[in-house]
Design a protein around this motif. Structure first.
Motif, short mmCIF file in Angstrom:
data_model
loop_
_atom_site.label_atom_id
_atom_site.label_comp_id
_atom_site.label_asym_id
_atom_site.label_seq_id
_atom_site.Cartn_x
_atom_site.Cartn_y
_atom_site.Cartn_z
N VAL A 58 0.69 -1.17 0.29
CA VAL A 58 0.09 -0.04 0.05
C VAL A 58 0.88 1.26 0.03
O VAL A 58 0.56 2.20 -0.67
CB VAL A 58 -1.03 -0.09 1.05
N GLU A 59 2.01 1.26 0.95
CA GLU A 59 2.79 2.19 0.76
C GLU A 59 3.64 2.52 -0.81
O GLU A 59 3.63 3.70 -1.05
CB GLU A 59 4.09 2.33 1.87
N VAL A 60 4.01 1.45 -1.20
CA VAL A 60 4.73 1.55 -2.25
C VAL A 60 3.64 2.03 -3.63
O VAL A 60 3.99 2.93 -4.44
CB VAL A 60 5.15 0.08 -2.94
N LEU A 61 2.48 1.61 -3.49
CA LEU A 61 1.43 2.02 -4.46
C LEU A 61 0.92 3.48 -4.29
O LEU A 61 0.88 4.30 -5.30
CB LEU A 61 0.31 1.00 -4.54
N THR A 62 0.97 4.06 -3.06
CA THR A 62 0.62 5.39 -2.63
C THR A 62 1.73 6.06 -3.07
O THR A 62 1.31 7.29 -3.76
CB THR A 62 0.27 5.58 -1.28
N GLU A 63 2.93 5.72 -2.94
CA GLU A 63 3.98 6.40 -3.57
C GLU A 63 3.91 6.69 -5.11
O GLU A 63 4.32 7.82 -5.86
CB GLU A 63 5.46 5.85 -3.08
N PHE A 64 3.64 5.45 -5.71
CA PHE A 64 3.44 5.51 -7.19
C PHE A 64 2.55 6.51 -7.60
O PHE A 64 2.60 7.06 -8.54
CB PHE A 64 3.34 3.94 -7.59
N ALA A 65 1.34 6.69 -6.99
CA ALA A 65 0.43 7.50 -7.31
C ALA A 65 0.58 8.98 -6.93
O ALA A 65 0.39 9.79 -7.69
CB ALA A 65 -1.18 7.15 -6.41
N GLY A 66 1.50 9.19 -5.83
CA GLY A 66 1.88 10.37 -5.51
C GLY A 66 2.90 11.06 -6.33
O GLY A 66 3.01 12.30 -7.01
N SER A 67 3.99 10.21 -6.87
CA SER A 67 5.08 10.76 -7.62
C SER A 67 5.25 10.31 -8.92
O SER A 67 5.79 10.50 -9.76
CB SER A 67 6.39 10.21 -6.88
N GLY A 68 4.17 9.40 -9.38
CA GLY A 68 4.29 8.98 -10.76
C GLY A 68 5.14 7.76 -11.37
O GLY A 68 5.33 7.39 -12.32
N GLY A 69 5.93 7.35 -10.18
CA GLY A 69 6.75 6.28 -10.12
C GLY A 69 7.16 5.40 -9.28
O GLY A 69 6.34 5.70 -8.02
N ILE A 70 7.89 4.31 -9.22
CA ILE A 70 8.23 3.28 -8.13
C ILE A 70 9.71 3.68 -7.76
O ILE A 70 10.48 3.26 -8.72
CB ILE A 70 8.02 2.06 -8.36
N GLY A 71 10.12 4.70 -6.96
CA GLY A 71 11.31 5.22 -6.45
C GLY A 71 11.76 5.96 -7.50
O GLY A 71 11.10 6.63 -8.13
N VAL A 72 13.06 5.51 -8.04
CA VAL A 72 13.35 6.34 -9.41
C VAL A 72 13.27 5.82 -10.71
O VAL A 72 13.45 6.31 -11.77
CB VAL A 72 15.19 6.17 -9.53
N LEU A 73 12.15 4.82 -10.68
CA LEU A 73 11.71 4.13 -11.83
C LEU A 73 10.52 5.10 -12.19
O LEU A 73 9.55 5.01 -11.95
CB LEU A 73 11.33 2.82 -11.64
N LYS A 74 10.66 6.25 -13.15
CA LYS A 74 9.52 7.07 -13.63
C LYS A 74 9.60 7.43 -14.73
O LYS A 74 10.68 7.49 -15.65
CB LYS A 74 9.49 8.29 -12.92
N PRO A 75 8.29 7.38 -15.71
CA PRO A 75 8.54 7.92 -17.20
C PRO A 75 9.24 9.30 -17.21
O PRO A 75 8.97 10.11 -16.18
CB PRO A 75 7.06 8.00 -17.36
N GLY A 76 9.91 9.30 -17.88
CA GLY A 76 10.89 10.60 -18.46
C GLY A 76 12.39 10.37 -17.67
O GLY A 76 13.26 11.04 -18.09
N ALA A 77 12.57 9.26 -16.87
CA ALA A 77 13.99 9.27 -16.33
C ALA A 77 14.71 8.50 -17.37
O ALA A 77 14.46 7.81 -18.18
CB ALA A 77 13.74 8.29 -15.08
N SER A 78 15.91 8.87 -17.44
CA SER A 78 17.10 8.03 -18.01
C SER A 78 17.39 6.97 -17.58
O SER A 78 17.61 6.63 -16.34
CB SER A 78 18.42 9.19 -18.26
N LEU A 79 17.42 5.84 -18.45
CA LEU A 79 17.81 4.53 -18.20
C LEU A 79 19.26 4.42 -17.52
O LEU A 79 19.68 3.59 -16.73
CB LEU A 79 17.52 3.58 -19.34
N ALA A 80 20.21 5.38 -18.07
CA ALA A 80 21.47 5.64 -17.67
C ALA A 80 21.67 6.02 -16.37
O ALA A 80 22.56 5.36 -15.46
CB ALA A 80 22.43 6.34 -18.61
N ASP A 81 20.88 7.02 -15.87
CA ASP A 81 20.58 7.49 -14.78
C ASP A 81 20.15 6.34 -13.66
O ASP A 81 20.63 5.99 -12.61
CB ASP A 81 19.87 8.72 -14.40
N VAL A 82 19.24 5.68 -14.05
CA VAL A 82 18.60 4.63 -13.14
C VAL A 82 19.44 3.48 -12.90
O VAL A 82 19.62 2.82 -11.91
CB VAL A 82 16.99 4.04 -13.92
#
Length: 168
Positions: free
Chosen positions: A4-28
């Motif tokens: 629930v905390e992970v999914l709430t973060e996903f809802a709040g930030s648009g991603g799971i930790g550093v895994l977000k649309p728009g992030a660079s795969l090199a940075d991840v």
């Protein structure tokens, strides 16, 4: 951390930790180590310009132009492996969660979720949290077909996909 905390973060930030649309795969990759192959059909030749699929545990990523275009998590198996933040390591969490549990968590966190507005199968409920560049869609399967609000529906998947990407 709970699902629930992970999914709430996903809802709040648009991603799971550093895994977000728009992030660079090199940075991840610098933070989490190299991803694993996430192709659904290994060995199939991709067409020119077709996104590739990689994963960190059970978090699947669609990558185009070295940019994450989609972040997806399937939760229907009963547990999920999520990146722990330590390169190459994952953490297993039980993944069963209902629409009512997420609605309550989102409400507590001040996150606005809308019901999906497109025609859907009768046994499905979708909550959408608006984000830029990618909305997050939480798709649930109803356990009781008579249930109108889908409060007892169990989460099947969560995905954020940037539908506005144009290759460089």
């Amino acid at each position: 951390m709970t699902i629930v905390e992970v999914l709430t973060e996903f809802a709040g930030s648009g991603g799971i930790g550093v895994l977000k649309p728009g992030a660079s795969l090199a940075d991840v990759s610098q933070r989490l180590g190299p991803p694993q192959d996430g192709e659904y059909f290994p060995g199939r030749r991709r067409k020119s310009g077709e996104p590739r699929n990689v994963r960190y545990g059970d978090v699947r990523l669609e990558v185009c132009c070295d940019i994450l275009r989609a972040v997806a998590l399937s939760t229907g198996t009963g547990s999920v492996d999520l990146p722990s933040g330590v390169p190459g390591e994952t953490e297993e969490l039980p993944s069963a969660v209902t629409a009512a549990q997420l609605r309550e968590a989102f409400s507590t966190a001040g996150i606005r979720a809308e019901e999906g507005s497109w025609p859907e199968p009768a046994d499905q409920v979708t909550l959408v949290v608006r984000h830029c560049p990618a909305d997050v869609h939480f798709t649930f399967r109803r356990t009781d077909s008579d249930e109108s609000e889908g409060s007892g529906a169990v989460l099947h998947s969560a995905i954020a996909r940037d539908t506005h990407h144009v290759c460089r």
